[in-house]
Design a protein around this motif. Sequence first.
Motif, PDB file in Angstrom:
ATOM      1  N   ALA A  24       0.464   8.042   5.819  1.00 55.53           N
ATOM      2  CA  ALA A  24      -0.485   7.928   4.765  1.00 55.53           C
ATOM      3  C   ALA A  24      -0.507   8.969   3.691  1.00 55.53           C
ATOM      4  N   SER A  25      -0.710   8.161   2.488  1.00 56.42           N
ATOM      5  CA  SER A  25      -0.636   9.025   1.223  1.00 56.42           C
ATOM      6  C   SER A  25      -1.445   8.532   0.214  1.00 56.42           C
ATOM      7  N   GLY A  26      -1.428   9.307  -0.719  1.00 54.17           N
ATOM      8  CA  GLY A  26      -2.114   8.960  -1.817  1.00 54.17           C
ATOM      9  C   GLY A  26      -3.443   9.546  -2.348  1.00 54.17           C
ATOM     10  N   GLY A  27      -4.118  10.453  -1.516  1.00 57.50           N
ATOM     11  CA  GLY A  27      -4.989  11.343  -1.759  1.00 57.50           C
ATOM     12  C   GLY A  27      -5.199  12.099  -2.853  1.00 57.50           C
ATOM     13  N   GLY A  28      -6.244  12.769  -3.194  1.00 57.44           N
ATOM     14  CA  GLY A  28      -6.237  13.663  -4.280  1.00 57.44           C
ATOM     15  C   GLY A  28      -7.659  14.009  -4.892  1.00 57.44           C
ATOM     16  N   LEU A  29      -7.658  14.485  -6.202  1.00 50.26           N
ATOM     17  CA  LEU A  29      -9.215  14.910  -6.500  1.00 50.26           C
ATOM     18  C   LEU A  29      -9.331  13.788  -7.748  1.00 50.26           C
ATOM     19  N   VAL A  30     -10.618  13.222  -7.688  1.00 49.71           N
ATOM     20  CA  VAL A  30     -10.722  12.154  -8.707  1.00 49.71           C
ATOM     21  C   VAL A  30     -12.488  12.503  -9.132  1.00 49.71           C
ATOM     22  N   GLN A  31     -12.683  12.268 -10.209  1.00 44.27           N
ATOM     23  CA  GLN A  31     -14.228  12.039 -10.890  1.00 44.27           C
ATOM     24  C   GLN A  31     -14.922  10.983 -10.109  1.00 44.27           C
ATOM     25  N   ALA A  32     -16.074  11.187 -10.103  1.00 41.23           N
ATOM     26  CA  ALA A  32     -17.142  10.215  -9.702  1.00 41.23           C
ATOM     27  C   ALA A  32     -16.852   8.948 -10.667  1.00 41.23           C
ATOM     28  N   GLY A  33     -16.835   7.796 -10.112  1.00 37.77           N
ATOM     29  CA  GLY A  33     -16.638   6.622 -10.926  1.00 37.77           C
ATOM     30  C   GLY A  33     -15.124   6.078 -11.039  1.00 37.77           C
ATOM     31  N   GLY A  34     -14.400   6.894 -10.649  1.00 33.11           N
ATOM     32  CA  GLY A  34     -12.647   6.713 -10.768  1.00 33.11           C
ATOM     33  C   GLY A  34     -12.273   5.866  -9.613  1.00 33.11           C
ATOM     34  N   SER A  35     -10.897   5.706  -9.628  1.00 30.24           N
ATOM     35  CA  SER A  35     -10.329   4.873  -8.508  1.00 30.24           C
ATOM     36  C   SER A  35      -9.251   5.636  -8.117  1.00 30.24           C
ATOM     37  N   LEU A  36      -8.885   5.175  -6.876  1.00 23.64           N
ATOM     38  CA  LEU A  36      -7.662   5.651  -6.281  1.00 23.64           C
ATOM     39  C   LEU A  36      -6.983   4.814  -5.249  1.00 23.64           C
ATOM     40  N   ARG A  37      -5.728   4.754  -4.860  1.00 21.21           N
ATOM     41  CA  ARG A  37      -5.321   3.862  -4.101  1.00 21.21           C
ATOM     42  C   ARG A  37      -4.497   4.517  -2.868  1.00 21.21           C
ATOM     43  N   LEU A  38      -4.646   4.448  -1.712  1.00 23.25           N
ATOM     44  CA  LEU A  38      -4.229   5.307  -0.563  1.00 23.25           C
ATOM     45  C   LEU A  38      -2.910   4.222   0.051  1.00 23.25           C
ATOM     46  N   SER A  39      -2.134   4.608   0.463  1.00 26.34           N
ATOM     47  CA  SER A  39      -1.039   3.827   1.084  1.00 26.34           C
ATOM     48  C   SER A  39      -0.713   4.315   2.430  1.00 26.34           C
ATOM     49  N   CYS A  40      -0.329   3.518   3.249  1.00 30.62           N
ATOM     50  CA  CYS A  40      -0.323   3.738   4.768  1.00 30.62           C
ATOM     51  C   CYS A  40       1.075   2.789   4.988  1.00 30.62           C
ATOM     52  N   ALA A  41       2.316   3.727   5.324  1.00 32.24           N
ATOM     53  CA  ALA A  41       3.580   2.940   5.536  1.00 32.24           C
ATOM     54  C   ALA A  41       3.870   2.869   6.930  1.00 32.24           C
ATOM     55  N   ARG A  42       4.037   1.945   7.781  1.00 27.06           N
ATOM     56  CA  ARG A  42       4.286   1.996   9.116  1.00 27.06           C
ATOM     57  C   ARG A  42       5.663   1.450   9.444  1.00 27.06           C
ATOM     58  N   SER A  43       6.226   2.315  10.620  1.00 26.33           N
ATOM     59  CA  SER A  43       7.436   1.929  11.107  1.00 26.33           C
ATOM     60  C   SER A  43       7.318   1.925  12.807  1.00 26.33           C
ATOM     61  N   GLY A  44       8.612   1.424  13.143  1.00 26.87           N
ATOM     62  CA  GLY A  44       8.357   1.261  14.763  1.00 26.87           C
ATOM     63  C   GLY A  44       7.750   0.234  15.560  1.00 26.87           C
ATOM     64  N   ALA A  45       6.910   0.481  16.254  1.00 28.57           N
ATOM     65  CA  ALA A  45       6.475  -1.001  17.015  1.00 28.57           C
ATOM     66  C   ALA A  45       5.488  -1.830  16.086  1.00 28.57           C
ATOM     67  N   LEU A  46       5.666  -2.884  16.618  1.00 28.73           N
ATOM     68  CA  LEU A  46       5.071  -3.927  15.777  1.00 28.73           C
ATOM     69  C   LEU A  46       3.467  -3.816  16.024  1.00 28.73           C
ATOM     70  N   THR A  47       2.552  -4.043  15.278  1.00 28.81           N
ATOM     71  CA  THR A  47       1.247  -3.980  15.257  1.00 28.81           C
ATOM     72  C   THR A  47       0.618  -5.145  14.695  1.00 28.81           C
ATOM     73  N   SER A  48      -0.785  -5.662  15.043  1.00 24.54           N
ATOM     74  CA  SER A  48      -1.379  -6.585  14.795  1.00 24.54           C
ATOM     75  C   SER A  48      -2.820  -6.232  13.738  1.00 24.54           C
ATOM     76  N   THR A  49      -3.254  -5.217  13.576  1.00 28.01           N
ATOM     77  CA  THR A  49      -4.267  -4.832  13.126  1.00 28.01           C
ATOM     78  C   THR A  49      -4.056  -3.457  12.542  1.00 28.01           C
ATOM     79  N   MET A  50      -4.457  -3.263  11.127  1.00 27.60           N
ATOM     80  CA  MET A  50      -4.386  -1.961  10.455  1.00 27.60           C
ATOM     81  C   MET A  50      -5.897  -1.647   9.917  1.00 27.60           C
ATOM     82  N   GLY A  51      -6.195  -0.518  10.360  1.00 24.09           N
ATOM     83  CA  GLY A  51      -7.407   0.053   9.703  1.00 24.09           C
ATOM     84  C   GLY A  51      -7.443   1.327   8.873  1.00 24.09           C
TER      85      GLY A  51
END
Length: 119
Positions: A4-31
């Motif tokens: 997981a990546s993309g966290g940080g400090l942001v002001q109220a009302g702002g936007s942020l996008r987090l990313s989650c890169a996966r590798s290895g075993a197959l999966t069906s659901t990400m949360g």
Amino acid sequence: QLQASGGGLVQAGGSLRLSCARSGALTSTMGWFRQAPGKERLFVARIRLSSGWTAVSESVKGRFTIPRDNAKNTVYLQMNSLTPEDTAVYYCAAGSVTATNYASEYNYWGQGTLVTVSA
């Protein structure tokens, strides 16, 4: 393995996008889950990777979305209109097709990324 990546400090009302890169075993659901200091880990959003079907918690409905890029094996958490109440460590998780909104149903977890929203 989840990264997981993309966290940080942001002001109220702002936007942020987090990313989650996966590798290895197959999966069906990400949360995505989040955990504020001294509180339990709570469900935020999930997606079925094959169909793209998504669900989000009531507390973030209309503000957060969970898009995916299957070619990049990456799931995102797009967070808009952030408030200080969204401050937490955000975790991505992988589970089977039966995984729903409960953390116990997910088998693999990323390391967490901190999101801080200032007033």
